[in-house]
Design an enzyme around this catalytic site. Sequence first.
Site, mmCIF file in Angstrom:
data_model
loop_
_atom_site.group_PDB
_atom_site.id
_atom_site.type_symbol
_atom_site.label_atom_id
_atom_site.label_comp_id
_atom_site.label_asym_id
_atom_site.label_seq_id
_atom_site.Cartn_x
_atom_site.Cartn_y
_atom_site.Cartn_z
ATOM 1 N N LYS A 116 0.815 -1.223 0.000
ATOM 2 C CA LYS A 116 0.000 0.000 0.000
ATOM 3 C C LYS A 116 0.848 1.272 0.000
ATOM 4 O O LYS A 116 0.425 2.294 -0.557
ATOM 5 C CB LYS A 116 -0.977 0.003 1.189
ATOM 6 C CG LYS A 116 -1.928 -1.199 1.234
ATOM 7 C CD LYS A 116 -2.724 -1.388 -0.044
ATOM 8 C CE LYS A 116 -3.408 -2.751 -0.083
ATOM 9 N NZ LYS A 116 -3.957 -3.095 -1.404
ATOM 10 N N GLU A 200 -1.718 8.522 7.784
ATOM 11 C CA GLU A 200 -2.479 9.529 7.046
ATOM 12 C C GLU A 200 -3.288 10.369 8.026
ATOM 13 O O GLU A 200 -3.634 9.909 9.107
ATOM 14 C CB GLU A 200 -3.477 8.855 6.084
ATOM 15 C CG GLU A 200 -2.858 8.206 4.872
ATOM 16 C CD GLU A 200 -3.887 7.464 4.026
ATOM 17 O OE1 GLU A 200 -3.511 6.984 2.953
ATOM 18 O OE2 GLU A 200 -5.052 7.352 4.446
ATOM 19 N N HIS A 235 -15.975 -3.130 7.909
ATOM 20 C CA HIS A 235 -15.283 -3.317 6.634
ATOM 21 C C HIS A 235 -15.982 -4.298 5.696
ATOM 22 O O HIS A 235 -15.413 -4.686 4.684
ATOM 23 C CB HIS A 235 -13.820 -3.713 6.846
ATOM 24 C CG HIS A 235 -13.105 -2.784 7.779
ATOM 25 N ND1 HIS A 235 -12.976 -1.444 7.509
ATOM 26 C CD2 HIS A 235 -12.525 -2.985 8.975
ATOM 27 C CE1 HIS A 235 -12.342 -0.856 8.518
ATOM 28 N NE2 HIS A 235 -12.054 -1.774 9.420
ATOM 29 N N ARG A 291 -8.860 -6.759 -8.731
ATOM 30 C CA ARG A 291 -9.696 -7.935 -8.989
ATOM 31 C C ARG A 291 -11.080 -7.466 -9.439
ATOM 32 O O ARG A 291 -11.386 -6.279 -9.361
ATOM 33 C CB ARG A 291 -9.868 -8.723 -7.687
ATOM 34 C CG ARG A 291 -10.525 -7.851 -6.604
ATOM 35 C CD ARG A 291 -10.905 -8.582 -5.347
ATOM 36 N NE ARG A 291 -11.688 -7.755 -4.462
ATOM 37 C CZ ARG A 291 -11.217 -6.923 -3.540
ATOM 38 N NH1 ARG A 291 -9.908 -6.800 -3.375
ATOM 39 N NH2 ARG A 291 -12.024 -6.208 -2.787
#
Length: 491
Positions: A116, A200, A235, A291
């Site tokens: 990431k 972040e 999530h 994907r």
Amino acid sequence: MVRKILIANRGEIAIRIMRACREMGIASVAVYSEADREALFAKYADEAYCIGPAPATQSYLNIQKVIDAAKESGADAIHPGYGFLAENPKFASACEQEGIKFIGPSSSVLALLGDKVAARREMIRAGVPVVPGTDECVTQFGQAREIARQTGYPVIIKPSGGGGGIGMTIVESEGELEKALESTQAIAATTFGIANVYIEKYLTNPRHIEFQLLGDSHGNAIHLGERECSIQRRHQKLIEESPSPALTPKLRKEMGEKAANAAKMVGYEGAGTMEFLFSEGKLYFMEVNARVQVEHPVTEMVTSVDIVKEGIRIASGLPLSLTQKDVKVRGSAIECRINAEDPLNDFVPTPGRIKSYHAPGGMGVRVDSGVYASYTISPFYDPMISKLIAWGRGRDEAIARMRRALYEYIIGGITSNIPFHKAVMENPRFVKGELGTHFIDKETTLLADMKRIMEREKPLAERLSRVLEEKRRIAAISAVAAIAGMHHRGG
Ligand code: MV4
């Protein structure tokens, strides 16, 4: 064109891919675990191979067993679907080594996007906006403190090897930072095998908006507009729609083009998604999902582009069948994930036998499922029963159609989250398009709404489910048979 595809997945997505194969004249090969012997996808395929016991690590996640089945069947390509091995660079690499086409990006692109921090750096290079934060992974407390002082609190610490929200820590003040850094590194190391983390600025209650991308092996890349997936819990997305009620045509075009351009830059091949957070009118890059995604049908409904077929064409070396100019977003589509879970009991999974089943239909309704009446949902895998998708000329019509379809949907024998979806489709803020990733926590009336709706619909639900109950159906069939026999005998 590839001739025979092994589908390294199960359930609804395996069937979705096999349907595309059948329409394209391509043979399909299923691999299934011992728990999935009676699953629809294993019957739907032209050929099927059992590759091991129920636990995914011994079947769907076992690279060697999947490759062996591909070789034995003579498949020239493998479609990984989503989850399992879909974004595993080792799996893509094993396919490449064996001369089997992996339907998706190359192993090197998967490795880049799976890291990431590297992906974030690459997107900065491509001119895609990111949330203020680090462009390298953070190892020392001193580094973390400097970055957090620059961005301001709260900040969020994310594992570089992760994605999808797992193992992230929100930090409210400098006093909590050192401990949070250490614990997130420890979690990252145990969960993803690598301790690397990055930081972040934390956005409060942002919207989740993602762009659907297609890139081919000839250097072309386009976007198919965006999906909003703000209605999620821990999530797990529950409701997705396209287009997002939050985007202006200008921002859609701007960011769509930036995303497609970035895909082109990294040499992205196949279907993929660039995920953003939307806050105070701005989009910020989060990660790339390399994907085909669960929620791809909402994009298919508004663009009429068959994303799975495009992926297969791309893997066969063909150019994209359309250009950016050809992409038109028409109307609005919503998807509800129908899960075997109890929305009245903290969404606990409720696997078990489906005793009666009636799926909705009619204009603008699509159901992607892998189940049938008498099928038993296994506790070994994720508890999704199906995806219910409704299209309308506008968002209001899509919502009305979704409500109507939810009323028609009968799943007997197990508890499903259909009452949750009914409550959201009636929620005034949802109807107005006022969404955010904390929607479910903030809408404190949802539980009471579900109970009220269930009470209100009891007579209707009973009337409909009665005709579907097994015992009664068998009794009804015997009665008809007896009458038919009587007529035959001239009685
Ligand atoms: C964030 C964020 C706020 N600010 N990043 C979750 C999914 C993953 N792709 C990105 N995620 C988030 N990233 C910044 N800079 C909020 C989320 C987020 C979230 C984070 C932790 C726990 C629950 C969450 C639920 C929704 C979104």
